[in-house]
Write an enzyme that holds these catalytic residues in place. Sequence first.
Site, PDB file in Angstrom:
ATOM      1  N   HIS A   1       0.883  -1.164   0.000  1.00  0.00           N
ATOM      2  CA  HIS A   1       0.000   0.000   0.000  1.00  0.00           C
ATOM      3  C   HIS A   1       0.920   1.212   0.000  1.00  0.00           C
ATOM      4  O   HIS A   1       1.509   1.561   1.016  1.00  0.00           O
ATOM      5  CB  HIS A   1      -0.873  -0.054   1.258  1.00  0.00           C
ATOM      6  CG  HIS A   1      -1.739   1.156   1.470  1.00  0.00           C
ATOM      7  ND1 HIS A   1      -3.008   1.058   1.976  1.00  0.00           N
ATOM      8  CD2 HIS A   1      -1.533   2.486   1.274  1.00  0.00           C
ATOM      9  CE1 HIS A   1      -3.536   2.267   2.090  1.00  0.00           C
ATOM     10  NE2 HIS A   1      -2.656   3.146   1.669  1.00  0.00           N
TER      11      HIS A   1
ATOM     12  N   ASP B   1     -10.421  -3.675  -4.205  1.00  0.00           N
ATOM     13  CA  ASP B   1     -10.147  -3.128  -2.866  1.00  0.00           C
ATOM     14  C   ASP B   1     -11.455  -3.064  -2.080  1.00  0.00           C
ATOM     15  O   ASP B   1     -11.766  -2.071  -1.415  1.00  0.00           O
ATOM     16  CB  ASP B   1      -9.489  -1.749  -2.937  1.00  0.00           C
ATOM     17  CG  ASP B   1      -8.933  -1.297  -1.590  1.00  0.00           C
ATOM     18  OD1 ASP B   1      -8.882  -2.111  -0.648  1.00  0.00           O
ATOM     19  OD2 ASP B   1      -8.567  -0.102  -1.467  1.00  0.00           O
TER      20      ASP B   1
END
Length: 426
Positions: free
Chosen positions: A184, A310
């Site tokens: 991330h 996501d």
Amino acid sequence: MSEQTAQTLFVSNALLLGRAVDITVSGGRIASVADHDNNAAPAGAEIFDAKGQIVFPSFIDCHVHLREPGFEYKEDVESGLAAAAHGGFGAVLPMANTKPVNDDTSVTELMLERARKSWPHGPRVHPVGAATKGLKGEELAPMGELAAAGCVAFSNDGLPVGGAEMFRRCMEYAADFGKIIIDHCEDPTLARGTHMNEGVTSGRMGVKGQSVVAESVQVARDILLSEYLDIPVHLAHISCRQSVELIAWAKSRGVKVTAETCPHYLLLDDVALEQYSTAAKVNPPLRTPDDVAAMRRAVQDGTIDIMVTDHAPHAAHEKETPLDEAPNGISGLDTAVALSWRLIQEGLFKEEDMIRLWCHAPGGLFRLPVNRFTHGDPADFFLFDPAQEWVVGPETMHSKGKNTPFTGWKLAGKVTSHWMGGHKIV
């Protein structure tokens, strides 16, 4: 082997990349794919008439949050897999930011057991283990044990690793077990206390914004480490022009970097938050129209390797708050296929690109089985009716999380049936 799996299934008159075909399944695997013939069904086969609907191989979502254990009020494995099954996904990779964190084999085993009990024939769960203990970025997680328990990759998604030395150690340790780190990309100091993209819209709204540099500076770090170590790295939910320019540069140098993005970064920009809409609050944030255009080009030219959702479900009361108090996240498993079909209608890519981005490339990246409709492939596929219109809303979503900025959108295209290993799961 069950009797249901052992028998022959014959799916008649499906449209595979524009070709009318009949699909024969035996023993849970593809036996043959042939041009459609009304008289071709094997004797004794279970016959299913696809009526000219499009057939896709089951998709793989390499970035989801199933919330269990610890946050079952948002989502649990059973409800998340229901959304996956009805959304066309035969496999999902849930991130480790559960409670407790998936940094212990007992958590990995719990997730897998929940999946087996609730959806015994699939969709399948392939957990992503924590890269560091407690996602704190201070001590490596026991990756070897987690890999042996079933984790297919490692990530600190949700709490990215800020220290370059620790991230290097994560990459090296994961590589020892033949696994990849999913990062991330967010500099925690540049992103702290932000609620949307930093730019004209955030300035007009008076909201503290996150600059694109908060993402791209960590993209650059990961690329340089990957090149130096000669170890692959996968970059999660890329959202901006600067990041894809860095990724394209890295690929031109032969760096082992891969990257993903989500439908919302191709369809929405930061104006979606103009009315302080918490449904559009996501991390990384929705960017500018220029970034959206750059992301679309990156998907077209291969700079972006795969698509993911996501999927980040939240309870309604968590999003029904002021923008600066609401959690980040969009619930995406229910809408991803129809939104991708919308991108096909807009001319961004073709059916074969959709299959590559959502199935073949993800399977290759994480070494998961995929269906290419050749003899012996797993009989994992779904039928999709492009003519069926539906409106996104709580009543049309299977996830517990109804938090999506696409609420009220009329979408064309719906998954009507789904098989895993020859078993009809939808």
